[in-house]
Scaffold this motif. Structure first.
Motif, short mmCIF file in Angstrom:
data_model
loop_
_atom_site.label_atom_id
_atom_site.label_comp_id
_atom_site.label_asym_id
_atom_site.label_seq_id
_atom_site.Cartn_x
_atom_site.Cartn_y
_atom_site.Cartn_z
N GLU A 76 27.98 -14.47 -33.51
CA GLU A 76 26.55 -14.78 -33.50
C GLU A 76 25.75 -13.71 -34.24
O GLU A 76 24.86 -14.03 -35.05
N ARG A 77 26.06 -12.44 -33.99
CA ARG A 77 25.34 -11.35 -34.65
C ARG A 77 25.63 -11.35 -36.15
O ARG A 77 24.74 -11.07 -36.96
N PHE A 78 26.86 -11.70 -36.50
CA PHE A 78 27.22 -11.81 -37.92
C PHE A 78 26.39 -12.90 -38.60
O PHE A 78 25.82 -12.68 -39.68
N SER A 79 26.28 -14.05 -37.96
CA SER A 79 25.51 -15.15 -38.53
C SER A 79 24.04 -14.77 -38.72
O SER A 79 23.43 -15.03 -39.76
N LYS A 80 23.47 -14.11 -37.71
CA LYS A 80 22.06 -13.70 -37.79
C LYS A 80 21.85 -12.63 -38.84
O LYS A 80 20.86 -12.64 -39.58
N SER A 81 22.79 -11.68 -38.92
CA SER A 81 22.68 -10.61 -39.92
C SER A 81 22.76 -11.17 -41.33
O SER A 81 21.97 -10.80 -42.21
N TYR A 82 23.70 -12.10 -41.54
CA TYR A 82 23.82 -12.71 -42.87
C TYR A 82 22.54 -13.47 -43.22
O TYR A 82 22.04 -13.36 -44.34
N LYS A 83 22.03 -14.24 -42.27
CA LYS A 83 20.82 -15.03 -42.53
C LYS A 83 19.66 -14.12 -42.91
O LYS A 83 18.93 -14.39 -43.88
N SER A 84 19.48 -13.03 -42.17
CA SER A 84 18.37 -12.11 -42.43
C SER A 84 18.49 -11.49 -43.82
O SER A 84 17.52 -11.45 -44.59
N ARG A 85 19.68 -11.00 -44.15
CA ARG A 85 19.88 -10.35 -45.45
C ARG A 85 19.83 -11.35 -46.60
O ARG A 85 19.34 -11.04 -47.68
N SER A 86 20.33 -12.56 -46.37
CA SER A 86 20.36 -13.55 -47.44
C SER A 86 18.96 -14.03 -47.79
O SER A 86 18.67 -14.34 -48.95
N GLU A 87 18.08 -14.10 -46.79
CA GLU A 87 16.69 -14.52 -47.06
C GLU A 87 16.00 -13.54 -48.00
O GLU A 87 15.21 -13.94 -48.87
N LYS A 88 16.29 -12.25 -47.84
CA LYS A 88 15.71 -11.25 -48.74
C LYS A 88 16.26 -11.41 -50.15
O LYS A 88 15.54 -11.25 -51.14
N LEU A 89 17.56 -11.73 -50.23
CA LEU A 89 18.16 -11.93 -51.55
C LEU A 89 17.58 -13.16 -52.23
O LEU A 89 17.30 -13.14 -53.44
N ILE A 90 17.39 -14.25 -51.48
CA ILE A 90 16.82 -15.47 -52.06
C ILE A 90 15.42 -15.20 -52.61
O ILE A 90 15.05 -15.70 -53.68
N THR A 91 14.65 -14.40 -51.89
CA THR A 91 13.30 -14.04 -52.37
C THR A 91 13.38 -13.32 -53.71
O THR A 91 12.59 -13.58 -54.63
N SER A 92 14.36 -12.43 -53.86
CA SER A 92 14.48 -11.67 -55.10
C SER A 92 14.92 -12.54 -56.27
O SER A 92 14.71 -12.18 -57.44
N LEU A 93 15.53 -13.70 -55.99
CA LEU A 93 15.98 -14.58 -57.07
C LEU A 93 14.81 -15.11 -57.89
O LEU A 93 14.98 -15.54 -59.04
N ASN A 94 13.61 -15.09 -57.31
CA ASN A 94 12.43 -15.57 -58.02
C ASN A 94 11.88 -14.56 -59.02
O ASN A 94 10.94 -14.86 -59.75
N ASN A 95 12.46 -13.37 -59.01
CA ASN A 95 12.00 -12.32 -59.94
C ASN A 95 12.73 -12.49 -61.27
O ASN A 95 13.90 -12.16 -61.40
#
Length: 263
Positions: free
Chosen positions: A121-140
């Motif tokens: 569960e913690r792995f899933s939440k950690s990945y989701k949190s970090r991946s959202e930041k990466l997706i935001t950077s894709l717009n740069n």
């Protein structure tokens, strides 16, 4: 200056998350040790059963990885979300396996399995949190595609690496100490997930020299002294196989015991 401040905040957020995850890991690890203590005789006997057991943890290299085919940021975002769904599915599957078998399990095993579920569960939440930041950077648009690809690989290494370090050792210990088939069922789900995201195991064998690029000493008191210099650094037990994303990308180092030459 504004960009520098943003990077600093991002780094501090990630650092704080890493610290909290490390604290939780050691709490859970210590609890696992309490549930399955290892006796002195267990430490120093040759464990053929353990050698057979480690074979169940081998994950085949599928040779094809998503990041080798990225041609746009859309490809990266699609794969980020695919992995996010896979991490969530893994946690749910582990939870369902425990729920379906809980009534037939001893309390100590149920508690240990719930620790594994919490790790997923913690792995899933950690990945989701970090991946959202990466997706935001894709717009740069100022960031090159290769840099985005590298960031995705780093995301996999960090999050999956932490998960493997925590969970694989817990499953191995459970299978070794309890011999309950439910651990192998959970391991199958974990292996399937790892193969899905391109992670595979590097082959290790007892009686071969340790390769420190892929392995580390388990430091659990199971090394043995020898007066034969030819046996120095020869593997006598494998606690965890190395997990790789590619030949030169180690996600989680293997953990072994070796002979130590008494100089």
């Amino acid at each position: 200056m504004e960009q520098s401040g943003t990077n600093k905040k991002f780094s501090m957020d990630a650092l704080n998350e890493d610290i909290n995850n490390a604290i939780e890991f050691y709490k859970l690890y210590n609890r696992i040790i309490e549930l399955w203590p290892v006796s002195e005789s267990d430490n120093f006997k040759k464990d053929d059963e353990g050698s057979r057991l480690i074979e169940k943890f081998r994950v085949r290299d599928v040779k094809e990885r998503s990041f080798d085919k990225f041609s746009s940021t859309d490809d990266i975002e699609r794969e980020i979300n695919n992995v996010k769904d896979a991490t969530s599915d893994l946690a749910n599957k582990i939870g369902d396996i425990i729920d379906d078998n809980e009534s037939e399990l001893p309390e100590s095993i149920t508690e240990a399995l719930n620790i594994i579920y919490n790790q997923a569960e913690r792995f899933s939440k950690s990945y989701k949190s970090r991946s959202e930041k990466l997706i935001t950077s894709l717009n740069n648009d100022d960031i090159e595609l290769t840099t985005h690809c590298d960031s995705f690989i780093e995301l996999i290494i960090k999050t999956v690496g932490d998960f493997v370090d925590e969970t694989v050792s817990a499953i191995y210990r459970g299978m070794k100490m309890s011999h309950n088939a439910i651990y192998e069922i959970i391991l199958c789900e974990v292996n399937t997930f790892l193969q899905r995201v391109g992670i595979y195991t590097y082959d290790l064998h007892i009686n071969e020299k340790i390769n420190y690029d892929y392995c580390t000493d388990s430091n659990d008191g199971t090394d043995k002294d020898t007066e034969d210099c030819n046996l120095d650094d020869v593997i006598i037990d494998i606690k965890q196989l190395p997990y790789l994303l590619a030949d030169t990308i180690v996600v989680s180092k293997g953990k072994v015991s070796t002979w130590r030459f008494k100089r």
